[in-house]
Motif scaffolding. Sequence first.
Motif, PDB file in Angstrom:
ATOM      1  N   VAL A   1       1.006  -1.351  -0.103  1.00  0.00           N
ATOM      2  CA  VAL A   1      -0.060  -0.090  -0.160  1.00  0.00           C
ATOM      3  C   VAL A   1       0.957   1.278  -0.048  1.00  0.00           C
ATOM      4  CG1 VAL A   1      -1.872   1.284   1.230  1.00  0.00           C
ATOM      5  CG2 VAL A   1      -1.813  -1.255   1.355  1.00  0.00           C
ATOM      6  N   GLU A   2       1.765   1.199   0.978  1.00  0.00           N
ATOM      7  CA  GLU A   2       2.816   2.379   0.739  1.00  0.00           C
ATOM      8  C   GLU A   2       3.404   2.658  -0.862  1.00  0.00           C
ATOM      9  OE1 GLU A   2       3.581   4.776   2.879  1.00  0.00           O
ATOM     10  OE2 GLU A   2       2.028   3.905   3.981  1.00  0.00           O
ATOM     11  N   ALA A   3       3.707   1.514  -1.327  1.00  0.00           N
ATOM     12  CA  ALA A   3       4.113   1.487  -2.724  1.00  0.00           C
ATOM     13  C   ALA A   3       3.393   2.252  -3.676  1.00  0.00           C
ATOM     14  CB  ALA A   3       4.911   0.247  -3.284  1.00  0.00           C
ATOM     15  N   LEU A   4       2.227   1.796  -3.259  1.00  0.00           N
ATOM     16  CA  LEU A   4       0.848   2.605  -4.167  1.00  0.00           C
ATOM     17  C   LEU A   4       0.835   4.030  -4.017  1.00  0.00           C
ATOM     18  CD1 LEU A   4      -1.910   0.044  -3.469  1.00  0.00           C
ATOM     19  CD2 LEU A   4      -0.560   0.228  -5.737  1.00  0.00           C
ATOM     20  N   ARG A   5       1.184   4.394  -2.572  1.00  0.00           N
ATOM     21  CA  ARG A   5       1.069   5.827  -2.142  1.00  0.00           C
ATOM     22  C   ARG A   5       2.403   6.641  -2.643  1.00  0.00           C
ATOM     23  NH1 ARG A   5      -0.693   3.661   3.490  1.00  0.00           N
ATOM     24  NH2 ARG A   5      -2.804   4.150   3.383  1.00  0.00           N
ATOM     25  N   ALA A   6       3.467   5.949  -2.869  1.00  0.00           N
ATOM     26  CA  ALA A   6       4.816   6.553  -3.609  1.00  0.00           C
ATOM     27  C   ALA A   6       4.292   6.886  -5.098  1.00  0.00           C
ATOM     28  CB  ALA A   6       5.920   5.442  -3.385  1.00  0.00           C
ATOM     29  N   VAL A   7       3.487   6.165  -5.779  1.00  0.00           N
ATOM     30  CA  VAL A   7       3.172   6.347  -6.962  1.00  0.00           C
ATOM     31  C   VAL A   7       2.442   7.560  -7.224  1.00  0.00           C
ATOM     32  CG1 VAL A   7       2.260   5.439  -9.250  1.00  0.00           C
ATOM     33  CG2 VAL A   7       3.788   4.163  -7.842  1.00  0.00           C
ATOM     34  N   VAL A   8       0.987   7.700  -6.610  1.00  0.00           N
ATOM     35  CA  VAL A   8      -0.203   8.581  -6.655  1.00  0.00           C
ATOM     36  C   VAL A   8      -0.107   9.603  -5.631  1.00  0.00           C
ATOM     37  CG1 VAL A   8      -1.242   6.999  -8.422  1.00  0.00           C
ATOM     38  CG2 VAL A   8      -1.565   7.018  -5.863  1.00  0.00           C
ATOM     39  N   GLY A   9       0.721   9.410  -4.499  1.00  0.00           N
ATOM     40  CA  GLY A   9       0.454  10.305  -3.325  1.00  0.00           C
ATOM     41  C   GLY A   9      -0.483   9.684  -2.310  1.00  0.00           C
TER      42      GLY A   9
END
Length: 564
Positions: A112-120
């Motif tokens: 989930v953190e990796a997803l946040r790294a992409v789109v904020g």
Amino acid sequence: MVRAPGPRCPRRPRAPPRRSPAAPCRATPGARWCARRTAPGTWWASSPGAAAPATPGRPACTPASPSSATGSTPSWRPTEACNKRCHPLSAVSLSPWRDGRERGPSLSPDFVEALRAVVGAPNVSTATAVREQHGHDESMHPCAPPDVVVWPQAVGQVQELAALCHRCRVPMVPFGTGTGLEGGVNAVQGGVCFDLSRMDAIAELSLEDFSVTVEPGVTRKALNKHLRGTGLWFPVDPGADASLCGMAATGASGTNAVRYGTMRPNVLNLRVVLPDGRLLHTAGPRRQPRKRAAGYDLTSLFVGSEGTLGFLTQATLRLHPLPEATAVTVASFPSVGAAVACTVQVLQAAVPVARIEFLDEVMADACGRFSQMELPAAATLLLELHGSRRSLAEQQQQMEEIVQQNSGSSLAWAEGLDEREQLWSMRHNAWYAALALRPGCQGYSTDVCVPISRLPDVVVETKQDLQASGLTGPMVGHVGDGNFHCILVFNSQDPDEAQRIHAFTQRLGRRALAAGGTCTGEHGVGLGKRALLQEELGQEGLDTLRSIKAALDPHNLMNPGKVL
């Protein structure tokens, strides 16, 4: 095609085994690893080729099975015997959402953190309410929420997110406006829902070429509002204010299809993010020819693919000139058969009708009361003509003669914008008018399409079937191209009625197939019509579809469980 950059997949955290490690999963030939759930949000891999230690700040993926490289069945799709033990997404595919119990997100915090790294962070949500909102459409299928919802705002972000999910073997589900009718957005295996509504740019408008390029967040109404004053419009009108890329994904049509066609001939090019993050332009970058004979028709392949082959992140659409004059009227008939027979004669006489919509007597009465319009409780046709003022007068005369030959009512034509909008607003509210027949009950809209010559018989037989089954199912349809719907209103808490609904829809689909038609003209297959699709195409046809799916999405990550 361009390969997407992006972060590597976070390794799922290891946990000590509760018992001695099991033998590798043998769900598929060559499978070398087996991911086993040990605690909420964590997995561990037991494999001779376990993941190498992660580099600081960038953990590595658990290695995939060799089968993923050879194109054979992916290793995460186990046999029934090892499903509960070995499936790395077993907590999702056997999700307790199906029986109404709640659960938390199943994906690891690192992912989930990796997803946040992409789109904020503001564009990623694991909130229960948000996931539930994205786990269903307007169909009767139970809510199946994703594990996380993301809102990409650029095609590059979609590529990065898709590449990340692909490396981690996480299912992906596209989401537009959620107005589908066959469970197309239900995340039956969990995973990541890509809500594309924030990609809402109208990228390019060419008045000379009668074309426009839009992103997936642009809806039908928003585009036509943007086109005001240009003399052009986009006529495909499924009723709901659906997203245009979503309409392409489902092969939508609507009330104007008899004159202007469905989505398929009105899509000139698509920009697609493939399941592994690569970028494909189905007709070539920045190309929009009106016809082409260069290779396979990739654009038509993705139109109607229901999100199972890739993300439609841009569509180049064909526009049409606004007609000089428009006239609408309502015709009532003594029977359903007479109304449908009139439709067939209108088409045979080559009257260039723009809209010809059918309501049975139940639907006409419900629509009249719901929209507070005076409409007889009789089989009804709503008719609209487009053309020059001179040609319109000739069309009106032809239409009046054909209606009278079929014992229809006298016609009163309206040309004012307000009157026309009021009539079509009533038609588009048919779903809500039907639900108002039984307050508190659930609705399910199913559709079929048959050859025009068989339409009167099939409609009459379906009407008789509804009455014999004791079901509330007003009928409405775009009968100009042989497509009609039954809006079935039922008590979802009554198992007997729900079973009669299911049996009726299967009979309706098979009745259409026996008449040389299709089990769905515009709603799509989704979850509910997969068995009928096999009967329609046959085993060879279905195997061909599976081969195409395997070539583009060998790990079955794109909207799994739909169509096939």
